[in-house]
Design an enzyme around this catalytic site. Sequence first.
Site, PDB file in Angstrom:
ATOM      1  N   GLU A  90      -5.172   2.710   6.486  1.00 30.08           N
ATOM      2  CA  GLU A  90      -6.573   1.671   6.907  1.00 30.08           C
ATOM      3  C   GLU A  90      -6.509   1.268   8.362  1.00 30.08           C
ATOM      4  OE1 GLU A  90      -5.610  -1.389   4.002  1.00 30.08           O
ATOM      5  OE2 GLU A  90      -6.386  -0.106   2.493  1.00 30.08           O
TER       6      GLU A  90
ATOM      7  N   ASN B 183      -5.141   7.632   5.527  1.00 32.77           N
ATOM      8  CA  ASN B 183      -5.529   7.050   4.017  1.00 32.77           C
ATOM      9  C   ASN B 183      -6.419   5.910   4.225  1.00 32.77           C
ATOM     10  OD1 ASN B 183      -5.004   7.118   1.228  1.00 32.77           O
ATOM     11  ND2 ASN B 183      -3.591   5.536   1.481  1.00 32.77           N
TER      12      ASN B 183
ATOM     13  N   GLU C 174      -5.758   6.311  -4.642  1.00 28.83           N
ATOM     14  CA  GLU C 174      -5.394   5.101  -5.379  1.00 28.83           C
ATOM     15  C   GLU C 174      -6.685   4.611  -6.082  1.00 28.83           C
ATOM     16  OE1 GLU C 174      -4.722   2.011  -2.072  1.00 28.83           O
ATOM     17  OE2 GLU C 174      -3.303   3.524  -1.041  1.00 28.83           O
TER      18      GLU C 174
ATOM     19  N   ASP D 220      -9.478   3.118  -8.472  1.00 29.28           N
ATOM     20  CA  ASP D 220      -9.453   2.289  -9.510  1.00 29.28           C
ATOM     21  C   ASP D 220     -10.807   1.913  -9.532  1.00 29.28           C
ATOM     22  OD1 ASP D 220      -9.240   0.441  -7.629  1.00 29.28           O
ATOM     23  OD2 ASP D 220      -7.469  -0.481  -8.192  1.00 29.28           O
TER      24      ASP D 220
HETATM   25  C1  XIL Z   1      -1.750  -3.337  -3.160  1.00 26.77           C
HETATM   26  C2  XIL Z   1      -0.949  -3.362  -4.294  1.00 26.77           C
HETATM   27  O1  XIL Z   1      -1.502  -2.742  -5.380  1.00 26.77           O
HETATM   28  C3  XIL Z   1      -0.536  -4.922  -4.682  1.00 26.77           C
HETATM   29  O2  XIL Z   1       0.541  -4.877  -5.633  1.00 26.77           O
HETATM   30  C4  XIL Z   1      -0.168  -5.670  -3.510  1.00 26.77           C
HETATM   31  O3  XIL Z   1       0.038  -6.974  -3.670  1.00 26.77           O
HETATM   32  C5  XIL Z   1      -1.103  -5.365  -2.443  1.00 26.77           C
HETATM   33  O4  XIL Z   1      -1.371  -3.983  -1.983  1.00 26.77           O
HETATM   34  N1  XIL Z   1      -4.816  -0.316  -0.118  1.00 26.77           N
HETATM   35  C6  XIL Z   1      -3.357   0.192  -0.296  1.00 26.77           C
HETATM   36  C7  XIL Z   1      -2.474  -0.441  -1.212  1.00 26.77           C
HETATM   37  O5  XIL Z   1      -3.247   0.876   0.821  1.00 26.77           O
HETATM   38  O6  XIL Z   1      -1.358  -0.417  -0.583  1.00 26.77           O
HETATM   39  C8  XIL Z   1      -3.085  -1.724  -1.680  1.00 26.77           C
HETATM   40  O7  XIL Z   1      -1.913  -1.944  -2.934  1.00 26.77           O
HETATM   41  C9  XIL Z   1      -4.216  -1.700  -2.188  1.00 26.77           C
HETATM   42  C10 XIL Z   1      -5.096  -1.316  -1.174  1.00 26.77           C
END
Ligand code: XIL
Length: 404
Positions: free
Chosen positions: A188, A231, A296, A298
């Site tokens: 990020e 990422n 990731e 969702d």
């Molecule tokens: C999130 C986790 O799922 C949580 O448990 C934590 O509190 C905050 O981070 N982008 C990312 C991940 O790269 O690491 C993040 O994960 C979600 C957004």
Amino acid sequence: MTMTSIKRAAAILGAGLCTAALAAPAVAIPPEHAGPPGQDGELPPGLAEQDTLRSWAPDDLRIGTAAAGGGHHGNQDYPEPFPNDAEFRDFLAAQFSSLTPENQMKWDALRPDADTFDFAAADEVLAFAADNGQHVRGHALMWHSQNPAWLEEGDFTAEELREILRTHIHTVVDRYAGQVQQWDVANEIFDDNAELRMQDNIWLRELGPQIIADVFHWAHEADPDALLFFNDYNVEGTNEKADAYYDLIQDLLAEGVPVHGFGIQGHLGLMYGFDGRLQENLERFDALGLQTAITEMDVRGYVDDEGRLSPELLEQQADWYSQGLQACLNVTGCTSFTVWGVLDEHSWVPATFEGQGGALLLEGDYERKPAFCAVQQTLVQTNPGGPARWNNHPALAECRTVLG
Ligand code: XIL
């Protein structure tokens, strides 16, 4: 049929499990298991194994999830799933061929103070993955978030910070060399205006953009075999932020920086659209010779008082998961598709986005949502004779029922 699907089909034909399944339904179902699977009867082990996502994924695609622990899990009314929940661990082992430590490798987890590394939680994920034949995506080496206070609030010179980062990367990547296949090296680093995070990322702020090349070099020194990724979120389509990565990565490659992959997180919201340019976007990074991954995924929405999505939203969600996966399947170098957790109740979404939830593939007592079954169906259909298998294979009865 595209070249990619021919390649995948050929790979799958070689796989014993799936070749055997071609002759379906060859397996007799004992009477005690004859009811609708998942309702009153459990599938016998041989079939249960084929009712999993990992068993249907092509050989060149890892299907992954987050090992739920740390981060927001620490403030919930359930024990942290990965270290404590046997049913959760069994589910991870059965269904997935890749794991990402959700929080266990972030700086605040690994670095209680400036002089100490605490690898206990991360080691547990790695040992589990090794036991279960799973790949690991290491996450994350340089990020603006979840950094410890001693670092963010410390009074370090630029030279000291650079040494802290170099030591961190060398130590962590070296420890897991050979066990982590893909590292999110820079996570990020662009903001929503497609600008480098020169303020909120401590490394960029204090050390300047040149640090990006350095961290890739350091990680590569520590493990020359690991694939090193950028990422980020909101980079699904060929949008401005994805363009920023595309330009940066081209520059870095031209300078000989070891960048190997581009990870698209895929945190989607049903209140926004699904960006149909996802495949095109993956393809252009693929054409640079990079690996790509959905890292990731969702798909969240506004939920009712019980934290659930409406039937219409569940259907839309299933379609988006399927489209995300299909885009990855269609691109040769997209070798990893990861969903950011398993059960809606454990997801980071309700803890992060007010009024939203329902983002994952299952809920409650591992009840399959349409999204789980859409992912399964999409994987099954990449196999030769896929549609016929989907319609007839006895292991897939539960999902056929869920999707109606
Ligand atoms: C999130 C986790 O799922 C949580 O448990 C934590 O509190 C905050 O981070 N982008 C990312 C991940 O790269 O690491 C993040 O994960 C979600 C957004």
